[in-house]
Write an enzyme that holds these catalytic residues in place. Sequence first.
Site, PDB file in Angstrom:
ATOM      1  N   THR A   1       0.207   5.595  -1.473  1.00  0.00           N
ATOM      2  CA  THR A   1      -0.547   6.694  -0.864  1.00  0.00           C
ATOM      3  C   THR A   1      -0.344   6.689   0.650  1.00  0.00           C
ATOM      4  O   THR A   1       0.092   5.693   1.231  1.00  0.00           O
ATOM      5  CB  THR A   1      -2.056   6.561  -1.187  1.00  0.00           C
ATOM      6  OG1 THR A   1      -2.748   7.726  -0.734  1.00  0.00           O
ATOM      7  CG2 THR A   1      -2.663   5.337  -0.521  1.00  0.00           C
TER       8      THR A   1
ATOM      9  N   ILE B   1       0.283   6.740   4.564  1.00  0.00           N
ATOM     10  CA  ILE B   1       1.365   6.308   5.450  1.00  0.00           C
ATOM     11  C   ILE B   1       2.383   5.460   4.697  1.00  0.00           C
ATOM     12  O   ILE B   1       3.590   5.598   4.889  1.00  0.00           O
ATOM     13  CB  ILE B   1       0.790   5.503   6.636  1.00  0.00           C
ATOM     14  CG1 ILE B   1      -0.163   6.357   7.459  1.00  0.00           C
ATOM     15  CG2 ILE B   1       1.916   4.983   7.535  1.00  0.00           C
ATOM     16  CD1 ILE B   1      -0.923   5.567   8.521  1.00  0.00           C
TER      17      ILE B   1
ATOM     18  N   GLY C   1       0.816  -1.212   0.000  1.00  0.00           N
ATOM     19  CA  GLY C   1       0.000   0.000   0.000  1.00  0.00           C
ATOM     20  C   GLY C   1       0.844   1.254   0.000  1.00  0.00           C
ATOM     21  O   GLY C   1       0.486   2.251   0.642  1.00  0.00           O
TER      22      GLY C   1
ATOM     23  N   TYR D   1     -13.713  -4.055  10.774  1.00  0.00           N
ATOM     24  CA  TYR D   1     -12.390  -3.430  10.741  1.00  0.00           C
ATOM     25  C   TYR D   1     -11.667  -3.670  12.065  1.00  0.00           C
ATOM     26  O   TYR D   1     -10.482  -4.045  12.076  1.00  0.00           O
ATOM     27  CB  TYR D   1     -12.532  -1.930  10.479  1.00  0.00           C
ATOM     28  CG  TYR D   1     -11.235  -1.167  10.598  1.00  0.00           C
ATOM     29  CD1 TYR D   1     -10.259  -1.267   9.608  1.00  0.00           C
ATOM     30  CD2 TYR D   1     -10.982  -0.351  11.695  1.00  0.00           C
ATOM     31  CE1 TYR D   1      -9.061  -0.568   9.713  1.00  0.00           C
ATOM     32  CE2 TYR D   1      -9.792   0.348  11.805  1.00  0.00           C
ATOM     33  CZ  TYR D   1      -8.837   0.241  10.818  1.00  0.00           C
ATOM     34  OH  TYR D   1      -7.655   0.928  10.926  1.00  0.00           O
TER      35      TYR D   1
END
EC number: 1.1.1.300
Length: 316
Positions: free
Chosen positions: A49, A51, A46, A200
């Site tokens: 974008t 962090i 990831g 989540y």
Amino acid sequence: MVGFLLLLLLIPFLLYVAAPQIRKMVSSGVCTSAVQLPGKVAVVTGANTGIGKETAKELAQRGARVYLACRDVQKGELVAREIQTMTGNEQVLVRKLDLSDTKSIRAFAQDFLAEEKHLHILINNAGVMMCPYSKTADGFEMHMGVNHLGHFLLTHLLLQKLKESAPSRIVNLSSLAHHLGRIHFHNLQGEKFYNAGLAYCHSKLANILFTKELARRLKGSGVTAYSVHPGTVQSELVRHSSFMRWIWRLFSFFIKTPQQGAQTSLYCALTEGLEILSGKHFSDCHVALVSAQARNETIARRLWDVSCDLLGLPMD
């Protein structure tokens, strides 16, 4: 009455002026390590974008060969060129990785292992948050499938390379939200009951339990593992929830920038002498408390076995 109205108008202005100081107070953790990384290899999931991008940028700045493992290769290439220009490090590479598809994960690992002789830092950074109920290509609930099982499989496939490159480190991004999480083994895929917010939280608890069990199994191997809470960070993570996007805007003065959010990941990846704290959870560059369930070794070991079973991996 006029004075009250003037005060209401003045508050947003004062918050705007004070924003840098507020952010500084909220973000107390800073990675102060001066470690340089020439000859080292890092993978950041990831990394196109937020962090992940800031983490990759700092690793590249220190001289590492950095792989941006992301689903959107086109966007990743733009970020790679940006990082190369900013750091002067041309060894910033983009590779396709879709954590919602085990075929993509296996393909990424196979290509990486064929291309690289070493791997010193693995940052499992990518994630999804508050998705409407949906499943991955392999039939896993999206939060558990991407945030936990995807990174579980990726780590497993790269683990031997990490061992061969020791000392090496694994950093798993979790969240303070894990305190609301529970591992419901009878409903791991959310088919019996589902709530996007709690899903989540469950996956973030799984990240900590995975880290804990991974560290136990890796003891003495030269590979260490850490879980981190990056803080509340301005990122694309809330893209699936209009409510959360509204909250983010409303409290933007108190939310970390991606650069601030990357500090704890960098701290765990770089700080010398951290090996004795393998398996611990960090927030703002300090060891942080976790929930009772996150400390439960029995649940951690069972989750490991169930994850292996779901992914078709050997349990030992």
